[in-house]
Design an enzyme around this catalytic site. Structure first.
Site, PDB file in Angstrom:
ATOM      1  N   LEU A 147      62.548 -15.831  -4.687  1.00 12.27           N
ATOM      2  CA  LEU A 147      61.504 -16.621  -5.763  1.00 12.27           C
ATOM      3  C   LEU A 147      62.070 -18.351  -4.921  1.00 12.27           C
ATOM      4  O   LEU A 147      63.317 -18.940  -5.039  1.00 12.27           O
ATOM      5  CB  LEU A 147      61.877 -16.497  -7.016  1.00 12.27           C
ATOM      6  CG  LEU A 147      61.190 -15.706  -8.160  1.00 12.27           C
ATOM      7  CD1 LEU A 147      61.563 -15.046  -9.454  1.00 12.27           C
ATOM      8  CD2 LEU A 147      59.582 -15.161  -7.920  1.00 12.27           C
ATOM      9  N   ASP A 148      60.762 -19.471  -5.883  1.00 12.16           N
ATOM     10  CA  ASP A 148      61.549 -20.570  -5.343  1.00 12.16           C
ATOM     11  C   ASP A 148      62.678 -20.750  -6.593  1.00 12.16           C
ATOM     12  O   ASP A 148      63.132 -19.882  -7.074  1.00 12.16           O
ATOM     13  CB  ASP A 148      60.341 -21.742  -5.563  1.00 12.16           C
ATOM     14  CG  ASP A 148      59.957 -21.941  -4.931  1.00 12.16           C
ATOM     15  OD1 ASP A 148      59.681 -20.964  -3.811  1.00 12.16           O
ATOM     16  OD2 ASP A 148      58.036 -21.928  -4.588  1.00 12.16           O
ATOM     17  N   LYS A 149      63.845 -21.977  -6.473  1.00 12.52           N
ATOM     18  CA  LYS A 149      64.646 -22.468  -7.837  1.00 12.52           C
ATOM     19  C   LYS A 149      63.852 -22.599  -8.529  1.00 12.52           C
ATOM     20  O   LYS A 149      64.445 -22.135  -9.847  1.00 12.52           O
ATOM     21  CB  LYS A 149      65.202 -23.028  -6.922  1.00 12.52           C
ATOM     22  CG  LYS A 149      66.730 -23.703  -7.908  1.00 12.52           C
ATOM     23  CD  LYS A 149      67.667 -25.096  -6.973  1.00 12.52           C
ATOM     24  CE  LYS A 149      68.271 -26.151  -8.554  1.00 12.52           C
ATOM     25  NZ  LYS A 149      69.403 -27.090  -7.280  1.00 12.52           N
TER      26      LYS A 149
END
Length: 420
Positions: A147-149
């Site tokens: 997942l993106d930050k």
């Protein structure tokens, strides 16, 4: 060489390793033994499975016994010392835990926490996975997707190497169902549909940013508008049918409705005025995926604080969506498309062969019928004999019947011997 490595060792194949290749089993459980050593042991019969000789590519079954001869360990490199987790990090890891079983550890990732480390990133999910190791004998959990930050929500990690391979196949095969919630700027004109827009890395960004590109990798996203706050913002459900980097963010920005708080792809237009948080409003709400034990894993993650507050301010009710993924077959992979193309080409060739046979048969019958006697034009044209005049007549340039050039004459064609 340790005392353990100086003796013959016996191992029982665990359920988690059922179906794995022998060389992969070594990589999982005895990584210090190189492939060359495994191959040599297999050739000389020193490594055995249930007392029988085995090859590196042989598949194992749970319950089988593996005989490993002494030695084979490569010189050990100095192991990188892991920094112990602080009490605060242990509490954070405990707060993220949504579900745990023998194969899976599911987390609710908070926004702002990276999945993996990098330059200047010391605290991340991968580091916190040490908190879920109960003893030195337990394998360390492994990440199987990202997942993106700044994206929050459901993040699946595998508890064992075998389950990591199992879950990775489900993600790569597109059988895992993922539902995201997002708040977007404005309201899409079409309330539900599919965004089909190939993506590629934007030049000059070091792969950190993606862009629409007709020659890029295929990318598809289903979306549905759940509710709207006038023309100011909308709450949408998203189901990625492919797994490209930043796919949801790029797709929504491309249709003119960037995710609230996503300045990277929406610029200043991605931020709403007033008290709405400037953090990104993208949340992995639900994950449904096959489980090694047979019963699918279905996990839902609650919203982070800033997202829930924005939902309330905009008048959205979470109960309006159950995040149910759309049913239907998963999109075809590249290999599936190749096989489908081969089958189509094969069907076309078969159809063409059938057409050629039909045309040849029809032409032959027409020729035969046109040259035979019995009142048909062919018989009247020869005018030399009775019913068999065509077969025994001697057309111009023909020799004796059945010999020489006679085979090329009309009589020969009428007999059916001259078909092509």
């Amino acid at each position: 060489m340790s005392d353990n490595e100086s003796e013959v060792r016996q191992f029982i194949v665990a359920r988690d390793d059922d179906g794995v290749r022998l060389d992969r089993w070594f990589k999982r459980h005895l990584p210090q033994i190189g492939f060359a050593t495994i191959s040599r042991w297999a050739r000389t019969g020193q490594v055995r499975v249930d007392g029988k000789r085995a090859k590196p590519e042989d598949r194992l079954e749970s319950g089988q016994q593996i005989r490993v001869p002494p030695g084979g360990a490569a010189p050990h490199r100095a192991a990188k010392q892991r920094v112990p987790l602080t009490e605060e990090e242990l509490d954070q890891a405990d707060a993220m835990l949504l579900h745990r079983d023998r194969a899976a550890i599911v987390l609710n990732k908070p926004p702002g926490l990276a999945t993996q480390g990098g330059t200047g990133t010391n605290v991340h999910i991968d580091r916190l996975l040490d908190a879920y190791v109960n003893s030195e004998r337990d394998p360390r959990p492994r990440l199987v997707h990202r997942l993106d930050k700044d994206t929050s929500g459901v993040l699946l990690t595998a508890a064992t190497p075998g389950s990591a391979a199992f879950f990775s196949k489900r993600f790569s095969g597109r059988s895992a169902k993922k539902i995201y919630w997002a708040l977007v700027v404005g309201v899409p004109d079409i309330a539900a549909g599919t965004i089909d827009l190939p993506l590629a890395k934007q030049p000059g960004t070091g792969g950190e940013k993606m862009m629409p590109d007709e020659e890029g990798q295929p990318a598809k996203t289903r979306y549905r508008v759940v509710d709207r706050a006038g023309n100011r913002a909308a709450w949408v459900e998203l189901e990625p049918l492919t797994g490209r980097t930043h796919q949801l963010r790029v797709h929504l920005a491309a249709i003119g409705h960037p995710i609230v708080g996503d300045g990277k792809y929406g610029g200043q237009t991605a931020f709403l005025t007033g008290s709405i948080s400037r953090k990104m409003h993208l949340h992995a709400r639900r994950l449904i995926i096959d489980h090694p034990d047979g019963v699918p894993l279905d996990v839902t993650a609650s919203l982070p604080e800033h997202f829930a507050a924005s939902m309330e301010q905009l008048g959205f009710d979470e109960a309006m969506s159950d995040a149910e993924p759309e049913t239907g077959p998963p999109p075809l992979t590249r290999e599936d498309k190749k096989q489908a193309a081969k089958r189509h080409a094969k069907d076309v060739r078969k159809a063409r062969r059938g057409e050629r046979r039909t045309r040849t048969t029809s032409a032959s019958r027409a020729k035969s019928g046109g040259k035979s006697a019995g009142g048909k034009p062919g018989g009247a044209k020869s005018g030399k004999a009775g019913p068999k005049g065509n077969q025994r007549g001697k057309p111009r340039g023909a020799g004796p019947a059945g010999k020489g050039p006679a085979r090329k004459g009309p009589a020969s064609k009428g007999s059916g011997k001259g078909r092509k």
